[in-house]
Design a protein around this motif. Structure first.
Motif, PDB file in Angstrom:
ATOM      1  N   TRP A   1     -23.170 113.570 -44.812  1.00 49.30           N
ATOM      2  CA  TRP A   1     -22.527 113.414 -46.120  1.00 49.30           C
ATOM      3  C   TRP A   1     -23.234 114.163 -47.228  1.00 49.30           C
ATOM      4  O   TRP A   1     -22.901 114.019 -48.382  1.00 49.30           O
ATOM      5  CB  TRP A   1     -22.337 111.943 -46.493  1.00 49.30           C
ATOM      6  CG  TRP A   1     -23.468 111.021 -46.190  1.00 49.30           C
ATOM      7  CD1 TRP A   1     -23.617 110.248 -45.101  1.00 49.30           C
ATOM      8  CD2 TRP A   1     -24.630 110.767 -47.002  1.00 49.30           C
ATOM      9  NE1 TRP A   1     -24.775 109.533 -45.164  1.00 49.30           N
ATOM     10  CE2 TRP A   1     -25.426 109.824 -46.333  1.00 49.30           C
ATOM     11  CE3 TRP A   1     -25.076 111.241 -48.235  1.00 49.30           C
ATOM     12  CZ2 TRP A   1     -26.616 109.353 -46.826  1.00 49.30           C
ATOM     13  CZ3 TRP A   1     -26.276 110.772 -48.732  1.00 49.30           C
ATOM     14  CH2 TRP A   1     -27.036 109.833 -48.038  1.00 49.30           C
TER      15      TRP A   1
ATOM     16  N   PHE B   1     -18.962 106.304 -46.323  1.00 52.60           N
ATOM     17  CA  PHE B   1     -19.011 107.367 -45.334  1.00 52.60           C
ATOM     18  C   PHE B   1     -19.931 106.894 -44.223  1.00 52.60           C
ATOM     19  O   PHE B   1     -21.069 106.506 -44.494  1.00 52.60           O
ATOM     20  CB  PHE B   1     -19.593 108.655 -45.939  1.00 52.60           C
ATOM     21  CG  PHE B   1     -18.709 109.300 -46.955  1.00 52.60           C
ATOM     22  CD1 PHE B   1     -17.607 110.041 -46.562  1.00 52.60           C
ATOM     23  CD2 PHE B   1     -18.992 109.188 -48.301  1.00 52.60           C
ATOM     24  CE1 PHE B   1     -16.795 110.654 -47.496  1.00 52.60           C
ATOM     25  CE2 PHE B   1     -18.190 109.797 -49.248  1.00 52.60           C
ATOM     26  CZ  PHE B   1     -17.086 110.538 -48.838  1.00 52.60           C
TER      27      PHE B   1
ATOM     28  N   GLU C   1     -13.319 108.077 -43.749  1.00 49.63           N
ATOM     29  CA  GLU C   1     -12.666 109.000 -42.805  1.00 49.63           C
ATOM     30  C   GLU C   1     -11.550 108.304 -42.039  1.00 49.63           C
ATOM     31  O   GLU C   1     -10.484 108.887 -41.826  1.00 49.63           O
ATOM     32  CB  GLU C   1     -13.683 109.595 -41.830  1.00 49.63           C
ATOM     33  CG  GLU C   1     -13.088 110.591 -40.849  1.00 49.63           C
ATOM     34  CD  GLU C   1     -12.399 111.786 -41.500  1.00 49.63           C
ATOM     35  OE1 GLU C   1     -11.437 112.316 -40.891  1.00 49.63           O
ATOM     36  OE2 GLU C   1     -12.802 112.214 -42.617  1.00 49.63           O
TER      37      GLU C   1
ATOM     38  N   GLN D   1      -6.607 113.204 -48.497  1.00 46.13           N
ATOM     39  CA  GLN D   1      -7.847 113.083 -49.268  1.00 46.13           C
ATOM     40  C   GLN D   1      -7.534 112.882 -50.752  1.00 46.13           C
ATOM     41  O   GLN D   1      -8.128 112.013 -51.400  1.00 46.13           O
ATOM     42  CB  GLN D   1      -8.716 114.321 -49.080  1.00 46.13           C
ATOM     43  CG  GLN D   1      -9.330 114.397 -47.714  1.00 46.13           C
ATOM     44  CD  GLN D   1     -10.050 115.709 -47.469  1.00 46.13           C
ATOM     45  OE1 GLN D   1      -9.614 116.771 -47.906  1.00 46.13           O
ATOM     46  NE2 GLN D   1     -11.157 115.627 -46.758  1.00 46.13           N
TER      47      GLN D   1
ATOM     48  N   ASP E   1     -14.196 102.498 -43.710  1.00 44.02           N
ATOM     49  CA  ASP E   1     -14.703 103.837 -43.468  1.00 44.02           C
ATOM     50  C   ASP E   1     -13.722 104.831 -44.084  1.00 44.02           C
ATOM     51  O   ASP E   1     -12.523 104.825 -43.758  1.00 44.02           O
ATOM     52  CB  ASP E   1     -14.836 104.082 -41.970  1.00 44.02           C
ATOM     53  CG  ASP E   1     -15.213 105.505 -41.645  1.00 44.02           C
ATOM     54  OD1 ASP E   1     -16.144 106.039 -42.273  1.00 44.02           O
ATOM     55  OD2 ASP E   1     -14.563 106.099 -40.757  1.00 44.02           O
TER      56      ASP E   1
END
Length: 76
Positions: free
Chosen positions: A75, A68, A29, A47, A27
């Motif tokens: 998204w 995502f 995130e 990021q 994932d």
């Protein structure tokens, strides 16, 4: 997971599963949150680091996949 699947050091908590081909699925995130906490990066730096140094690993063979999580509205 497939024995040949590439697993990234220090990002086990970001693993959310495996693909039908046996690739490790991360994932995005969660990877970014690990970079923020573990490496004391700002969100922007984490990021940038992810897109420049981690995401490019996604590709052919048994390289990992990065996704995502969530529905379409998250998204877009």
């Amino acid at each position: 997971m497939d024995d040949e699947a590439i697993v990234l050091d220090g990002l086990d908590l970001a693993i959310i599963g495996k693909s039908s081909q046996g690739k490790v699925v991360y994932d995005i995130e969660n990877v970014i949150q690990i970079l923020i906490k573990r490496d004391e990066m700002t969100r922007e730096d984490a990021q940038d680091f992810f897109w420049a140094n981690v995401e490019w690993l996604s590709g052919e063979g048994m390289s990992p996949l990065f996704v995502f999580k969530g529905g379409k509205e998250q998204w877009e």
